[in-house]
Structure formats: structure tokens, C-alpha cells
Design an enzyme around this catalytic site. Structure first.
Site, PDB file in Angstrom:
ATOM      1  N   GLN A 112       0.010   2.431 -18.290  1.00 20.92           N
ATOM      2  CA  GLN A 112      -1.039   3.050 -17.229  1.00 20.92           C
ATOM      3  C   GLN A 112      -0.100   3.871 -16.183  1.00 20.92           C
ATOM      4  OE1 GLN A 112      -2.323  -0.006 -14.594  1.00 20.92           O
ATOM      5  NE2 GLN A 112      -4.106   1.394 -14.040  1.00 20.92           N
ATOM      6  N   GLU A 146      -9.451  -3.787 -16.233  1.00 24.52           N
ATOM      7  CA  GLU A 146      -8.052  -4.284 -15.710  1.00 24.52           C
ATOM      8  C   GLU A 146      -8.276  -5.523 -14.815  1.00 24.52           C
ATOM      9  OE1 GLU A 146      -5.613  -1.849 -12.992  1.00 24.52           O
ATOM     10  OE2 GLU A 146      -3.862  -3.003 -13.693  1.00 24.52           O
ATOM     11  N   SER A 166       4.158  -0.633 -15.738  1.00 26.05           N
ATOM     12  CA  SER A 166       4.439  -1.820 -16.676  1.00 26.05           C
ATOM     13  C   SER A 166       4.546  -1.237 -18.001  1.00 26.05           C
ATOM     14  CB  SER A 166       3.417  -2.750 -16.706  1.00 26.05           C
ATOM     15  OG  SER A 166       3.285  -3.176 -14.983  1.00 26.05           O
ATOM     16  N   GLU A 216      -6.571  -7.250  -0.488  1.00 25.21           N
ATOM     17  CA  GLU A 216      -6.959  -6.697   0.678  1.00 25.21           C
ATOM     18  C   GLU A 216      -8.086  -5.562   0.126  1.00 25.21           C
ATOM     19  OE1 GLU A 216      -3.703  -6.912   0.738  1.00 25.21           O
ATOM     20  OE2 GLU A 216      -3.566  -8.368   2.255  1.00 25.21           O
ATOM     21  N   SER A 236      -0.430   4.484 -10.699  1.00 31.44           N
ATOM     22  CA  SER A 236       0.230   4.453  -9.060  1.00 31.44           C
ATOM     23  C   SER A 236       1.355   5.545  -8.952  1.00 31.44           C
ATOM     24  CB  SER A 236       0.698   3.014  -8.946  1.00 31.44           C
ATOM     25  OG  SER A 236      -0.457   2.176  -9.137  1.00 31.44           O
TER      26      SER A 236
HETATM   27  C1  LIG Z   1       3.625  -6.575 -11.417  1.00 35.56           C
HETATM   28  C2  LIG Z   1       2.954  -5.240 -11.219  1.00 35.56           C
HETATM   29  C3  LIG Z   1       2.466  -4.421 -12.194  1.00 35.56           C
HETATM   30  C4  LIG Z   1       1.949  -3.184 -11.803  1.00 35.56           C
HETATM   31  N1  LIG Z   1       1.729  -2.290 -13.054  1.00 35.56           N
HETATM   32  C5  LIG Z   1       1.322  -1.193 -12.748  1.00 35.56           C
HETATM   33  C6  LIG Z   1       0.901  -0.177 -13.912  1.00 35.56           C
HETATM   34  O1  LIG Z   1       1.160  -0.634 -15.216  1.00 35.56           O
HETATM   35  N2  LIG Z   1       0.459   1.121 -13.775  1.00 35.56           N
HETATM   36  C7  LIG Z   1       0.263   1.363 -12.281  1.00 35.56           C
HETATM   37  O2  LIG Z   1      -0.323   2.605 -12.183  1.00 35.56           O
HETATM   38  N3  LIG Z   1       0.402   0.655 -11.337  1.00 35.56           N
HETATM   39  C8  LIG Z   1       0.945  -0.590 -11.679  1.00 35.56           C
HETATM   40  N4  LIG Z   1       1.024  -1.318 -10.543  1.00 35.56           N
HETATM   41  C9  LIG Z   1       0.868  -0.774  -9.011  1.00 35.56           C
HETATM   42  C10 LIG Z   1      -0.244  -1.478  -8.178  1.00 35.56           C
HETATM   43  O3  LIG Z   1      -1.414  -1.121  -8.904  1.00 35.56           O
HETATM   44  C11 LIG Z   1      -0.151  -1.004  -6.860  1.00 35.56           C
HETATM   45  O4  LIG Z   1       1.035  -1.818  -6.456  1.00 35.56           O
HETATM   46  C12 LIG Z   1      -1.136  -1.476  -6.113  1.00 35.56           C
HETATM   47  O5  LIG Z   1      -2.286  -0.545  -6.162  1.00 35.56           O
HETATM   48  C13 LIG Z   1      -0.898  -1.219  -4.388  1.00 35.56           C
HETATM   49  O6  LIG Z   1      -0.317   0.222  -4.239  1.00 35.56           O
HETATM   50  P1  LIG Z   1       1.217   0.116  -3.569  1.00 35.56           P
HETATM   51  O7  LIG Z   1       1.861  -0.591  -4.002  1.00 35.56           O
HETATM   52  O8  LIG Z   1       1.109   1.564  -3.339  1.00 35.56           O
HETATM   53  O9  LIG Z   1       0.614  -0.374  -1.923  1.00 35.56           O
HETATM   54  P2  LIG Z   1      -0.179   0.408  -0.743  1.00 35.56           P
HETATM   55  O10 LIG Z   1      -1.091   0.941  -1.078  1.00 35.56           O
HETATM   56  O11 LIG Z   1       0.922   0.966   0.142  1.00 35.56           O
HETATM   57  O12 LIG Z   1      -0.449  -0.810   0.296  1.00 35.56           O
HETATM   58  C14 LIG Z   1       0.658  -1.594   1.009  1.00 35.56           C
HETATM   59  C15 LIG Z   1      -0.393  -2.610   2.013  1.00 35.56           C
HETATM   60  O13 LIG Z   1      -1.282  -1.973   2.513  1.00 35.56           O
HETATM   61  C16 LIG Z   1      -2.801  -2.699   2.263  1.00 35.56           C
HETATM   62  N5  LIG Z   1      -3.651  -1.714   2.533  1.00 35.56           N
HETATM   63  C17 LIG Z   1      -3.535  -0.384   1.773  1.00 35.56           C
HETATM   64  N6  LIG Z   1      -4.933   0.182   2.183  1.00 35.56           N
HETATM   65  C18 LIG Z   1      -5.684  -0.630   2.736  1.00 35.56           C
HETATM   66  C19 LIG Z   1      -6.907  -0.882   3.267  1.00 35.56           C
HETATM   67  N7  LIG Z   1      -7.840   0.432   3.142  1.00 35.56           N
HETATM   68  N8  LIG Z   1      -7.479  -1.988   4.006  1.00 35.56           N
HETATM   69  C20 LIG Z   1      -6.659  -3.082   4.015  1.00 35.56           C
HETATM   70  N9  LIG Z   1      -5.425  -3.247   3.702  1.00 35.56           N
HETATM   71  C21 LIG Z   1      -4.885  -2.037   2.883  1.00 35.56           C
HETATM   72  C22 LIG Z   1      -2.326  -3.175   0.939  1.00 35.56           C
HETATM   73  O14 LIG Z   1      -3.203  -4.194   0.565  1.00 35.56           O
HETATM   74  C23 LIG Z   1      -1.130  -3.567   0.876  1.00 35.56           C
HETATM   75  O15 LIG Z   1      -0.938  -4.853   1.434  1.00 35.56           O
HETATM   76  C24 LIG Z   1       1.507  -2.564 -10.709  1.00 35.56           C
HETATM   77  C25 LIG Z   1       2.242  -3.470  -9.578  1.00 35.56           C
HETATM   78  C26 LIG Z   1       2.616  -4.679  -9.728  1.00 35.56           C
HETATM   79  C27 LIG Z   1       3.071  -5.737  -8.765  1.00 35.56           C
END
Ligand SMILES: Cc1cc2nc3c(=O)[nH]c(=O)nc-3n(C[C@H](O)[C@H](O)[C@H](O)COP(=O)(O)OP(=O)(O)OC[C@H]3O[C@@H](n4cnc5c(N)ncnc54)[C@H](O)[C@@H]3O)c2cc1C
Length: 394
Positions: free
Chosen positions: A112, A230, A147, A364, A115
Site C-alpha cells: 500500500q 483496512e 509494509s 487520535e 503514507s
Molecule cells: C507498523 C506500521 C505499518 C504501516 N504500514 C503502512 C503501509 O503499508 N502503507 C502506508 O501507506 N502506510 C503505512 N503505515 C503508516 C501509517 O498509516 C501512518 O503512520 C499513520 O497514518 C500516521 O501518520 P504519520 O506517521 O505521518 O503521523 P502524523 O500524521 O504525523 O501524526 C503524528 C501524531 O500527531 C497526531 N495527530 C495528527 N493529526 C491529528 C489530528 N487532526 N488530531 C489529533 N491528533 C493528530 C497523530 O495521532 C500522531 O500521534 C504504517 C504504520 C505502521 C506503524
């Protein structure tokens, strides 16, 4: 004859002709797909019979009992849980014909590409660009946390095609061949020591317009179908009582009376009840899906609960293990083919569970979804949703 009796007859007839002990695994899986016994709720011609989804469980059990091979569901979680329902909902007939069979048999593994470093929770802000060039699209950008990209032949990809439109409107959904020149997959190491996921760099990657899923600019709507599926795939799988993390911790408790304290007992009782309530709720969600309804915000609620309980239980398991709970087996970097949520040791379970409240949408963000779409509370202020994407601060 009821649908159920008819299905049992079809399974028996299939096994009489395709004995799993004497048929090569892939040929057997392909024949099962062609017989409409892969996912019985899918349409005829696409691995199904157009029957209620609730009948699938028994079909799987009958084939497993007869020794039928599985289609690598743990390796192809993204394909089976997310790409397939999205292709079914939005694909052309030609796309369904091309992709669903090798996806279901496990010949083609999917990942996928959603992100990005600047677009996770706010996925609609994504900046990977796809520019039309004749019958192809040229894609440039970077994805992250992908992933299983190291094992994948295909990816579901969202990219920005119309930077002049508002952020949700200018996104298009593609099916991206991972073997294309210009795709570079680099491992990212996690807290467990493993590298399940990756950074993926896309440089002048050419994707045929044939592999665009849905209309140009409709990618956000299609991505939401993927994300709803998902969340159900991660958090909404019905399991037997005391299965999964609660089963592991309850067993530990029963087998080691010397580890018990009143405080740990209290924690275990509370978590046992919560796990059981979550399990019963997941059965209700499964019944809704079985009745042919789409997974909605209930999937978000289940995933939210699953993440919280699994982190609390894996922490309790370490507490129960006392000083041994501080040991960690092996921190050598590995590239696992499948995600091990539970099958390794207590330390691994504890560290891996940390990702549960991030992957598939952070807790969140899921709370926001539940607040707005289930409870009807006022929406979070979103000041940028009507601005053209190119004017957004990123
Ligand atoms: C094990 C694992 C596997 C994954 N696999 C995939 C994959 O295969 N493909 C893929 O595309 N992605 C994948 N992801 C990514 C995952 O979808 C993102 O990490 C997730 O959506 C959060 O985005 P970010 O890491 O950019 O954090 P951010 O969006 O930068 O968030 C940082 C912090 O701010 C908080 N925050 C952000 N916006 C708000 C809001 N509006 N209100 C309150 N709090 C907020 C969040 O909750 C978090 O605590 C994976 C992640 C993990 C951990």
C-alpha cells in the site's frame, strides 16, 4: 436446497475432482477460484458465487479440514484485505479479470503506497505527483512506512494529479507494478529490530492509464473504501473467546500462580472483560458485513479498541514475567515475510503492539472519526479543505 447445502455439495464435488494431496498447491488454488469457491460473496467469474459472505467461514473450514493449501493470507494481508475489495468496488471488468485471481491465489502480493513523510494522518495532503503523458502516467515522489514492499509485485497507490484543485479533489488512485524501473525500496528498521516496512522512492515511474482505478480526481473516495476495509482487517476479525493476546496472558496467569499479585489480578480481570466485549462487538460487525453492508466507522471503533487492549495486555504480560520481562530475544535486523503480532516472545509482542495505535490510522484520528461519524459531534476545524492543494503550506 438452501444456499448452505448447495455450497457444501459444491465443495464435496470440487474435492472429489481436485484432491489436495495429489494436486500441486497453486493449481488447486486456481481451480478453487475458478469454481467460485474462493470468496463466495464475490460475483460469478471473479472467484465467487454472489452468495452471502456469512457462508465463507464454513467453506474455508471444509477445505482446511480436507488438507487444502492456504493462499498465504498473512503474507498478502494488504492484497486480500484492502486491494481486493477496492478493485471489486471500483475496477473495470478488465481490471477485475486481470488482478483478482492472482491476488487471491497469492501469486501476486500487494503493498500500500499511501503514507508520505508529509502526509500520514492528513493523507489528503499527499504530494506524490502523477502527470499524464499519452496513455501513461509519470509518477514522482516518496512514500513511507510501506509494509511488505520488498515482497510485493503490485501496489495500491494514491497520487496527486490535479494540484490546482482542493486537496481531497485532486487525487487519483492507481494500481502500480512494483517491478517498474524507477521504484526503489529501502528498508526501515522498527523498534522490534525487524524491517517489516520501507521507504519507497518513485522516480519517473511509468504507469499505464489502463491501471488507473476509477476516474481521475476520484482517488480520495476510493482510498476511503480501502481504509475502511483496512481498519476492519486490523481490528474487526472475530475470534474465539480467549484467543489472541488475552489468551496468552490468561494462560500465563493460570500456569504461574507464583507471579500473581492483587494489583495484577485486578488488571487482568478488567482487561479480560474489555477483550470479551470487544470480541462480541467484532462478531456484530462481522454479521453486518455478512449481511452485505460496507464496513463503516464501526471499523474505526473496533480498531481503536483493539490497539488499546493489545498494548495494555502485552504490557501486563511483561509485568507477569517479572525480571524476565526485561529480556529481549534477538535484535538482529530481519525482513519478515509476514507480520508476527503474537507468534514471537513476550518482548516482541510488547514492542510490536506499539505500532497498533499508529498503523491503519492513529488512535487520535480514529477518535475523531468516531466522534464525528458515530456520535455526531461537531467536526474538527479544517481551514485548508477548500484551498487549492498547491497553495497549502507543507
Ligand atoms: C507498523 C506500521 C505499518 C504501516 N504500514 C503502512 C503501509 O503499508 N502503507 C502506508 O501507506 N502506510 C503505512 N503505515 C503508516 C501509517 O498509516 C501512518 O503512520 C499513520 O497514518 C500516521 O501518520 P504519520 O506517521 O505521518 O503521523 P502524523 O500524521 O504525523 O501524526 C503524528 C501524531 O500527531 C497526531 N495527530 C495528527 N493529526 C491529528 C489530528 N487532526 N488530531 C489529533 N491528533 C493528530 C497523530 O495521532 C500522531 O500521534 C504504517 C504504520 C505502521 C506503524
Amino acid at each position: 436446497m438452501t444456499d448452505q447445502e448447495e455450497l457444501r455439495r459444491r465443495v464435496a464435488d470440487f474435492l472429489a475432482v481436485h484432491d489436495p494431496r495429489s494436486t500441486p498447491a497453486m493449481g488447486w488454488l486456481q481451480a478453487r477460484y475458478d469454481a467460485g469457491l474462493a470468496w463466495v460473496h464475490f460475483p460469478v467469474g471473479h472467484g465467487g458465487l454472489g452468495l452471502p459472505r456469512s457462508l465463507q467461514g464454513e467453506v474455508d473450514e471444509l477445505f482446511a479440514a480436507a488438507g487444502g493449501p492456504d493462499n498465504r493470507p498473512r503474507v498478502n494481508m494488504i492484497g486480500l484485505g484492502m486491494a481486493a475489495p477496492t478493485i471489486l468496488a471500483f475496477g473495470t471488468e478488465a481490471q477485475k479479470k486481470r488482478f483478482l485471481r492472482p491476488l487471491w491465489t497469492g501469486e501476486e502480493i500487494w503493498c500500500q503506497l499511501f503514507s508520505e513523510p508529509g502526509a500520514g494522518s492528513d493523507l489528503a495532503a499527499l504530494g506524490t505527483r502523477a502527470v499524464r503523458d499519452g496513455d501513461e502516467w509519470v509518477v514522482n515522489g516518496q512514500k513511507v512506512w510501506t509494509s511488505g514492499a520488498q515482497n510485493a509485485q503490485w501496489a495500491i497507490l494514491v497520487a496527486r494529479t490535479d494540484p490546482d484543485r482542493r486537496k481531497h479533489a485532486g487525487i487519483t488512485y492507481f494500481l502500480c507494478p512494483m517491478s517498474e524501473p524507477g521504484i526503489e525500496v529501502r528498508p526501515l528498521r522498527q523498534i522490534t529490530g525487524e524491517a517489516e516496512f520501507n521507504e519507497v522512492f518513485l522516480t519517473d515511474v511509468r504507469i499505464s492509464d489502463e491501471w488507473r482505478l476509477g476516474e481521475q480526481g476520484n482517488g480520495w473516495r476510493i482510498a476511503n473504501t480501502t481504509l475502511n476495509n483496512e481498519r476492519v482487517a486490523i481490528g474487526g476479525r472475530p475470534v474465539p473467546r480467549e484467543d489472541g493476546m488475552i489468551g496468552i496472558v490468561a494462560r500465563n496467569w493460570r500456569e504461574h500462580p507464583e507471579r500473581r499479585t492483587p494489583d495484577l489480578h485486578h488488571q487482568l480481570m478488567e482487561l479480560w472483560v474489555e477483550a470479551e466485549v470487544a470480541r462480541l462487538t467484532s462478531i456484530r460487525l462481522a454479521q453486518k458485513l455478512a449481511a452485505g453492508q460496507e464496513p463503516g466507522p464501526e471499523g474505526s471503533a473496533m480498531k481503536l479498541t483493539f490497539a488499546r487492549i493489545s498494548q495494555a495486555l502485552s504490557g501486563l504480560e511483561l509485568e507477569l514475567n517479572g525480571a524476565d520481562g526485561l529480556r529481549y530475544g534477538d535484535w538482529t535486523m530481519t525482513r519478515p515475510e509476514e507480520v508476527h503480532f503474537l507468534s514471537k516472545d513476550a518482548g516482541h509482542r510488547y514492542l510490536r503492539a506499539k505500532g497498533n495505535s499508529i498503523e491503519g490510522g492513529t488512535s487520535e484520528i480514529l477518535k475523531n472519526v468516531v466522534a464525528e461519524r458515530v456520535l455526531g459531534l461537531p467536526a474538527e476545524p479544517r481551514f485548508d479543505k477548500d484551498l487549492p492543494w498547491k497553495e497549502l503550506q507543507r
